[in-house]
Design a protein around this motif. Structure first.
Motif, PDB file in Angstrom:
ATOM      1  N   ILE A  72       0.421  -1.224   0.434  1.00 27.63           N
ATOM      2  CA  ILE A  72       0.085   0.215  -0.316  1.00 27.63           C
ATOM      3  C   ILE A  72       0.973   1.348  -0.212  1.00 27.63           C
ATOM      4  CG2 ILE A  72      -1.637   1.476   0.906  1.00 27.63           C
ATOM      5  CD1 ILE A  72      -2.966  -1.074   2.332  1.00 27.63           C
ATOM      6  N   PHE A  73       2.224   1.452   0.972  1.00 25.46           N
ATOM      7  CA  PHE A  73       2.806   3.023   0.579  1.00 25.46           C
ATOM      8  C   PHE A  73       3.164   2.605  -0.731  1.00 25.46           C
ATOM      9  CE2 PHE A  73       7.003   4.208   1.448  1.00 25.46           C
ATOM     10  CZ  PHE A  73       6.629   5.568   2.068  1.00 25.46           C
ATOM     11  N   ASN A  74       3.997   1.155  -1.366  1.00 26.48           N
ATOM     12  CA  ASN A  74       4.845   1.714  -2.382  1.00 26.48           C
ATOM     13  C   ASN A  74       3.686   2.296  -3.386  1.00 26.48           C
ATOM     14  OD1 ASN A  74       6.869   1.075  -1.261  1.00 26.48           O
ATOM     15  ND2 ASN A  74       6.314  -1.545  -2.016  1.00 26.48           N
ATOM     16  N   SER A  75       2.395   1.866  -3.389  1.00 25.72           N
ATOM     17  CA  SER A  75       0.918   2.284  -4.313  1.00 25.72           C
ATOM     18  C   SER A  75       1.043   3.928  -3.749  1.00 25.72           C
ATOM     19  CB  SER A  75       0.160   1.509  -4.559  1.00 25.72           C
ATOM     20  OG  SER A  75      -0.274   1.442  -3.103  1.00 25.72           O
ATOM     21  N   ARG A  76       0.775   4.127  -3.213  1.00 24.56           N
ATOM     22  CA  ARG A  76       0.402   5.769  -2.733  1.00 24.56           C
ATOM     23  C   ARG A  76      -0.704   5.940  -2.287  1.00 24.56           C
ATOM     24  NH1 ARG A  76       5.220   9.503  -4.821  1.00 24.56           N
ATOM     25  NH2 ARG A  76       6.742   7.855  -4.931  1.00 24.56           N
ATOM     26  N   TYR A  77      -1.385   5.193  -2.272  1.00 23.40           N
ATOM     27  CA  TYR A  77      -2.312   5.354  -1.708  1.00 23.40           C
ATOM     28  C   TYR A  77      -2.375   5.334  -0.203  1.00 23.40           C
ATOM     29  CZ  TYR A  77      -4.888   4.404  -5.988  1.00 23.40           C
ATOM     30  OH  TYR A  77      -4.702   4.974  -7.787  1.00 23.40           O
ATOM     31  N   GLU A  78      -3.473   5.915   0.577  1.00 28.86           N
ATOM     32  CA  GLU A  78      -3.330   5.134   1.999  1.00 28.86           C
ATOM     33  C   GLU A  78      -4.159   3.896   2.698  1.00 28.86           C
ATOM     34  OE1 GLU A  78      -2.438   7.933   4.536  1.00 28.86           O
ATOM     35  OE2 GLU A  78      -1.939   9.123   3.241  1.00 28.86           O
ATOM     36  N   ASN A  79      -3.418   3.852   3.969  1.00 30.48           N
ATOM     37  CA  ASN A  79      -3.736   2.324   4.375  1.00 30.48           C
ATOM     38  C   ASN A  79      -4.592   3.066   6.001  1.00 30.48           C
ATOM     39  OD1 ASN A  79      -3.284  -0.094   5.342  1.00 30.48           O
ATOM     40  ND2 ASN A  79      -1.381  -0.412   6.062  1.00 30.48           N
ATOM     41  N   VAL A  80      -5.369   2.193   6.329  1.00 31.93           N
ATOM     42  CA  VAL A  80      -6.453   2.343   6.605  1.00 31.93           C
ATOM     43  C   VAL A  80      -6.492   0.767   7.899  1.00 31.93           C
ATOM     44  CG1 VAL A  80      -9.308   1.519   7.461  1.00 31.93           C
ATOM     45  CG2 VAL A  80      -8.302   2.508   5.566  1.00 31.93           C
ATOM     46  N   LEU A  81      -5.910   1.666   9.290  1.00 34.31           N
ATOM     47  CA  LEU A  81      -4.829   1.011  10.367  1.00 34.31           C
ATOM     48  C   LEU A  81      -5.760   1.021  11.051  1.00 34.31           C
ATOM     49  CD1 LEU A  81      -2.114   3.182  10.927  1.00 34.31           C
ATOM     50  CD2 LEU A  81      -3.014   1.312   9.172  1.00 34.31           C
ATOM     51  N   GLN A  82      -7.825   1.541  11.085  1.00 34.28           N
ATOM     52  CA  GLN A  82      -9.038   0.819  11.967  1.00 34.28           C
ATOM     53  C   GLN A  82      -8.777  -0.587  12.204  1.00 34.28           C
ATOM     54  OE1 GLN A  82      -8.264   3.868  10.312  1.00 34.28           O
ATOM     55  NE2 GLN A  82      -9.691   5.180  11.216  1.00 34.28           N
ATOM     56  N   PHE A  83      -8.776  -1.137  10.969  1.00 37.92           N
ATOM     57  CA  PHE A  83      -9.684  -2.249  11.036  1.00 37.92           C
ATOM     58  C   PHE A  83      -8.053  -3.090   9.568  1.00 37.92           C
ATOM     59  CE2 PHE A  83     -12.558   1.005   9.778  1.00 37.92           C
ATOM     60  CZ  PHE A  83     -13.522   0.626  10.610  1.00 37.92           C
ATOM     61  N   CYS A  84      -8.862  -4.907  10.524  1.00 36.13           N
ATOM     62  CA  CYS A  84      -8.019  -5.842  10.088  1.00 36.13           C
ATOM     63  C   CYS A  84      -8.896  -7.274  10.010  1.00 36.13           C
ATOM     64  CB  CYS A  84      -6.865  -6.123  10.914  1.00 36.13           C
ATOM     65  SG  CYS A  84      -8.244  -6.319  12.685  1.00 36.13           S
ATOM     66  N   GLY A  85      -8.054  -7.872   9.576  1.00 33.32           N
ATOM     67  CA  GLY A  85      -8.359  -9.142   8.805  1.00 33.32           C
ATOM     68  C   GLY A  85      -7.928 -10.107  10.286  1.00 33.32           C
ATOM     69  N   HIS A  86      -8.417 -11.219  10.426  1.00 40.29           N
ATOM     70  CA  HIS A  86      -8.301 -11.849  11.573  1.00 40.29           C
ATOM     71  C   HIS A  86      -8.212 -13.953  10.571  1.00 40.29           C
ATOM     72  CE1 HIS A  86     -12.523 -13.090   9.459  1.00 40.29           C
ATOM     73  NE2 HIS A  86     -12.467 -12.109   9.621  1.00 40.29           N
ATOM     74  N   ALA A  87      -8.262 -14.195  11.635  1.00 41.13           N
ATOM     75  CA  ALA A  87      -8.742 -16.430  11.711  1.00 41.13           C
ATOM     76  C   ALA A  87      -9.721 -15.992  11.493  1.00 41.13           C
ATOM     77  CB  ALA A  87      -7.617 -16.890  12.764  1.00 41.13           C
ATOM     78  N   ILE A  88      -9.847 -17.303  11.200  1.00 39.73           N
ATOM     79  CA  ILE A  88     -11.347 -17.685  11.096  1.00 39.73           C
ATOM     80  C   ILE A  88     -11.564 -19.574  10.920  1.00 39.73           C
ATOM     81  CG2 ILE A  88     -10.683 -18.318   8.417  1.00 39.73           C
ATOM     82  CD1 ILE A  88     -14.200 -16.863   7.992  1.00 39.73           C
ATOM     83  N   GLY A  89     -12.644 -20.272  11.617  1.00 36.93           N
ATOM     84  CA  GLY A  89     -12.923 -21.292  11.767  1.00 36.93           C
ATOM     85  C   GLY A  89     -14.659 -21.832  12.040  1.00 36.93           C
ATOM     86  N   ARG A  90     -14.320 -22.280  13.559  1.00 34.37           N
ATOM     87  CA  ARG A  90     -15.818 -22.406  14.067  1.00 34.37           C
ATOM     88  C   ARG A  90     -16.366 -20.747  14.349  1.00 34.37           C
ATOM     89  NH1 ARG A  90     -18.772 -27.030  13.581  1.00 34.37           N
ATOM     90  NH2 ARG A  90     -18.696 -27.748  15.716  1.00 34.37           N
ATOM     91  N   GLU A  91     -15.607 -19.887  14.374  1.00 38.54           N
ATOM     92  CA  GLU A  91     -16.156 -19.093  14.856  1.00 38.54           C
ATOM     93  C   GLU A  91     -15.507 -17.722  13.227  1.00 38.54           C
ATOM     94  OE1 GLU A  91     -16.109 -16.748  18.220  1.00 38.54           O
ATOM     95  OE2 GLU A  91     -15.227 -18.162  18.788  1.00 38.54           O
ATOM     96  N   MET A  92     -16.020 -16.937  13.017  1.00 37.19           N
ATOM     97  CA  MET A  92     -16.342 -15.624  11.752  1.00 37.19           C
ATOM     98  C   MET A  92     -14.550 -15.339  11.835  1.00 37.19           C
ATOM     99  SD  MET A  92     -18.190 -13.673   9.105  1.00 37.19           S
ATOM    100  CE  MET A  92     -19.595 -12.548  10.508  1.00 37.19           C
ATOM    101  N   HIS A  93     -15.105 -14.014  13.092  1.00 38.09           N
ATOM    102  CA  HIS A  93     -13.642 -13.530  13.866  1.00 38.09           C
ATOM    103  C   HIS A  93     -13.249 -14.042  14.832  1.00 38.09           C
ATOM    104  CE1 HIS A  93     -16.025 -10.212  11.888  1.00 38.09           C
ATOM    105  NE2 HIS A  93     -15.069 -10.500  11.392  1.00 38.09           N
ATOM    106  N   GLU A  94     -11.665 -14.852  14.423  1.00 38.44           N
ATOM    107  CA  GLU A  94     -10.852 -15.650  15.493  1.00 38.44           C
ATOM    108  C   GLU A  94      -9.578 -15.314  15.390  1.00 38.44           C
ATOM    109  OE1 GLU A  94     -11.234 -19.810  14.895  1.00 38.44           O
ATOM    110  OE2 GLU A  94     -12.920 -20.310  14.978  1.00 38.44           O
ATOM    111  N   ALA A  95      -9.063 -15.541  16.589  1.00 38.55           N
ATOM    112  CA  ALA A  95      -7.708 -14.433  16.713  1.00 38.55           C
ATOM    113  C   ALA A  95      -6.505 -15.436  15.968  1.00 38.55           C
ATOM    114  CB  ALA A  95      -6.990 -14.688  18.468  1.00 38.55           C
ATOM    115  N   PRO A  96      -5.830 -14.759  15.852  1.00 38.76           N
ATOM    116  CA  PRO A  96      -5.275 -13.546  16.386  1.00 38.76           C
ATOM    117  C   PRO A  96      -5.634 -12.552  14.662  1.00 38.76           C
ATOM    118  CG  PRO A  96      -3.430 -15.129  14.604  1.00 38.76           C
ATOM    119  CD  PRO A  96      -4.532 -15.455  15.415  1.00 38.76           C
ATOM    120  N   GLN A  97      -5.426 -11.526  15.035  1.00 39.11           N
ATOM    121  CA  GLN A  97      -6.236 -10.437  13.946  1.00 39.11           C
ATOM    122  C   GLN A  97      -5.392 -10.236  13.456  1.00 39.11           C
ATOM    123  OE1 GLN A  97      -7.247  -6.921  15.922  1.00 39.11           O
ATOM    124  NE2 GLN A  97      -8.882  -7.819  16.061  1.00 39.11           N
ATOM    125  N   VAL A  98      -5.610 -10.235  12.054  1.00 39.72           N
ATOM    126  CA  VAL A  98      -4.107  -9.944  10.753  1.00 39.72           C
ATOM    127  C   VAL A  98      -4.418  -8.745  10.784  1.00 39.72           C
ATOM    128  CG1 VAL A  98      -2.654 -10.719   9.266  1.00 39.72           C
ATOM    129  CG2 VAL A  98      -4.278 -12.216  10.240  1.00 39.72           C
TER     130      VAL A  98
END
Ligand code: MG
Ligand code: MG
Length: 262
Positions: free
Chosen positions: A162-188
């Motif tokens: 994202i930095f190299n593309s010169r666009y702005e990153n968004v820090l408030q939201f993230c990815g995540h592990a997934i399995g028996r729940e949609m949002h599992e730890a750890p966050q990504v």
């Protein structure tokens, strides 16, 4: 649950992901080809497809935190200046719109969650550029999904792209592990120094979800308490893939066309 899934569990997750991939293929095709289609119509299609294939929509009535009403739909429909969590509405999709359709489901208690980012009709060069940069960031993150790497190597790869593309990153939201729940730890997170966090091992499944802004701009939430928008109406993008770590590297589970094979 354990971050590492057994081969049997992975198979179940692949089935969930395959159904979701086919669902999103249909939604993308309908949005691109049927003039006047609305988000609400796509949402109805998604719910029917998911239930017809033995799934339960994961977003519907999803509760983020106390005081926020459950999400009212089966897809997040984020158009143009909506970054994430857009609620499907009755406004027809228009030529030149850029859309993210994010969807989640569970089958037999195993979750899938990912999103497609695409334009409809004639897309401006500027919009093509930010969508390409979003997909590039996603693919750089996927490339880092290798055994022996650390979790933050994924984050750092996304951030650098994202930095190299010169666009702005968004820090408030993230990815995540997934399995028996949609949002599992750890966050990504979509940022971070490399070489930190858990060591990646075969059987881990992560949802990677880079988000880009055209320029540095504040974000706000609409009165519906879900829809996240840029304050100046400029474009915002989000895309998401679900990735399994295998001994040989990443396996993307969110590609379409697999439902009947599993
Ligand atoms: Mg997700
Ligand atoms: Mg999602």
């Amino acid at each position: 649950m354990s971050v590492i899934k057994t081969p049997e569990q992975v198979l179940k997750m692949k089935k969930s992901a395959a159904v979701l991939a086919d669902c999103l293929d249909i939604l993308e095709s309908e949005a691109k080809t049927k003039a006047g289609m609305t988000g609400r119509e796509l949402d109805a299609l998604a719910e029917t497809f998911i239930r017809d294939n033995g799934g339960i929509p994961a977003f519907k009535n999803y509760s983020m935190s106390p005081g926020v009403p459950g999400f009212p739909a089966s897809i997040c429909f984020s158009r143009n200046h909506v970054l994430v969590h857009g609620i499907p509405d009755d406004k027809p999709i228009e030529d030149g719109d850029i859309l993210t359709i994010d969807c989640g489901l569970s089958i037999d208690g195993w979750f899938a969650d990912f999103a497609r980012l695409f334009g409809v009709g004639n897309i401006s060069e500027e919009d093509e550029r930010i969508m390409n940069a979003s997909h590039k960031a996603l693919h750089e993150g996927i490339k880092a999904c290798r055994p022996g790497n650390r979790l933050s190597d994924i984050s750092n790869s996304i951030q650098s792209s994202i930095f190299n593309s010169r666009y702005e990153n968004v820090l408030q939201f993230c990815g995540h592990a997934i399995g028996r729940e949609m949002h599992e730890a750890p966050q990504v997170p979509n940022f971070g120094r490399p070489g930190r966090g858990i060591t990646l091992k075969p059987g881990m499944v992560f949802c990677l979800e880079p988000m880009l802004l055209k320029h540095k701009v504040g974000l706000g939430v609409l009165p519906d308490k879900w829809t996240i928008v840029t304050l100046d109406g400029s474009r915002a993008t989000h895309v998401e893939h679900m990735v399994l770590i295998t001994e040989n590297g990443p396996e993307v589970l969110s590609h379409g066309g697999n439902t009947r094979k599993l």
